[in-house]
Scaffold this motif. Structure first.
Motif, PDB file in Angstrom:
ATOM      1  N   THR A 239     -25.788   6.271  91.493  1.00 36.00           N
ATOM      2  CA  THR A 239     -25.043   5.249  92.238  1.00 36.00           C
ATOM      3  C   THR A 239     -24.732   4.060  91.346  1.00 36.00           C
ATOM      4  O   THR A 239     -23.598   3.578  91.309  1.00 36.00           O
ATOM      5  CB  THR A 239     -25.826   4.819  93.495  1.00 36.00           C
ATOM      6  OG1 THR A 239     -25.938   5.948  94.366  1.00 36.00           O
ATOM      7  CG2 THR A 239     -25.129   3.682  94.222  1.00 36.00           C
TER       8      THR A 239
ATOM      9  N   THR B 287     -20.720   3.435  90.217  1.00 36.63           N
ATOM     10  CA  THR B 287     -20.076   2.374  91.003  1.00 36.63           C
ATOM     11  C   THR B 287     -20.092   1.000  90.342  1.00 36.63           C
ATOM     12  O   THR B 287     -19.321   0.135  90.728  1.00 36.63           O
ATOM     13  CB  THR B 287     -20.735   2.217  92.382  1.00 36.63           C
ATOM     14  OG1 THR B 287     -22.074   1.734  92.212  1.00 36.63           O
ATOM     15  CG2 THR B 287     -20.743   3.532  93.145  1.00 36.63           C
TER      16      THR B 287
ATOM     17  N   GLY C 252     -27.129  -1.985  95.427  1.00 31.44           N
ATOM     18  CA  GLY C 252     -27.536  -0.593  95.521  1.00 31.44           C
ATOM     19  C   GLY C 252     -28.737  -0.427  96.434  1.00 31.44           C
ATOM     20  O   GLY C 252     -28.766   0.455  97.288  1.00 31.44           O
TER      21      GLY C 252
ATOM     22  N   LEU D 229     -18.692   4.705  98.829  1.00 33.99           N
ATOM     23  CA  LEU D 229     -19.859   3.922  99.209  1.00 33.99           C
ATOM     24  C   LEU D 229     -19.370   2.531  99.559  1.00 33.99           C
ATOM     25  O   LEU D 229     -18.484   1.992  98.883  1.00 33.99           O
ATOM     26  CB  LEU D 229     -20.873   3.845  98.058  1.00 33.99           C
ATOM     27  CG  LEU D 229     -21.467   5.171  97.600  1.00 33.99           C
ATOM     28  CD1 LEU D 229     -22.466   4.944  96.475  1.00 33.99           C
ATOM     29  CD2 LEU D 229     -22.123   5.906  98.755  1.00 33.99           C
TER      30      LEU D 229
END
Length: 197
Positions: free
Chosen positions: A49, A53, A60, A75
């Motif tokens: 993640t 991203t 996060g 997300l």
């Protein structure tokens, strides 16, 4: 394009000793190889993640199953650097991460944080995985992952306003500092001038 000199002085891309604070292309590959070998599903999804991203570590850790758009493959992060809450942004992620996250959220409630470890533990985990990948120095941090995501976006010619949105920057000036990246990315530009040998 112009941007604030104060951003350069803040040392966004380099520390006070001139050491790079972002992973270059080879380091990103090494880190990626190290995280896909991680056995813990929760740890691997957390590492990926951050990698895919460019989110801040606190953003996060704030991710919940209800902010994982499995169909849209995005997300949704709440931007943590704003003065007021309620600023959200959607960042696309690859199918491979969607599949892992779908498995990771099976036993979670919609509003439960996906990762239950503290910020300190999350930081330590990233540092350990960086060391495992052979990456040490100023860039071997969660912030280094964020910076390297932005540099990689610029290197792939992703429009700066899109990068700004994905990173959750309030001002384009902040995002534009990544145009100052050096190393492999800048060297590739310079090679175009070296054709006469």
């Amino acid at each position: 394009m112009t941007y604030s000199v104060s951003l350069i002085r803040e040392g966004l891309l380099f520390d006070r000793s001139g050491n790079r604070k972002y992973l270059n292309g080879a380091e990103r590959k090494a880190y990626f190889r190290a995280i896909v070998l991680e056995r813990s599903l929760l740890h691997r999804t957390f590492y990926l993640t951050l990698f895919y991203t460019g989110c801040r570590i606190s953003e996060g850790l704030n991710l919940t199953p209800q902010r994982i758009d499995l169909r849209g493959k995005n997300l949704v992060f709440e931007t943590m650097k704003r003065r007021t809450r309620g600023h959200f942004r959607s960042v696309p992620i690859p199918e491979s991460l969607i599949k892992l996250l779908a498995r990771a959220i099976l036993k979670k409630t919609p509003a439960q944080p996906l990762w239950s470890f503290s910020r300190t533990t999350a930081y330590r985990l990233v540092k350990e995985r960086m060391a495992w990948a052979g990456i040490n120095g100023a860039m071997a941090t969660p912030k280094g992952l964020r910076h390297s995501f932005a540099v990689a976006c610029v290197a792939e010619n992703i429009p700066l306003p899109t990068v700004q949105k994905w990173l959750g920057h309030a001002r384009l000036e902040t995002t534009a500092i990544y145009l100052n990246a050096s190393g492999d990315e800048e060297r590739d530009f310079a090679k175009r001038l070296w054709k006469y040998r």
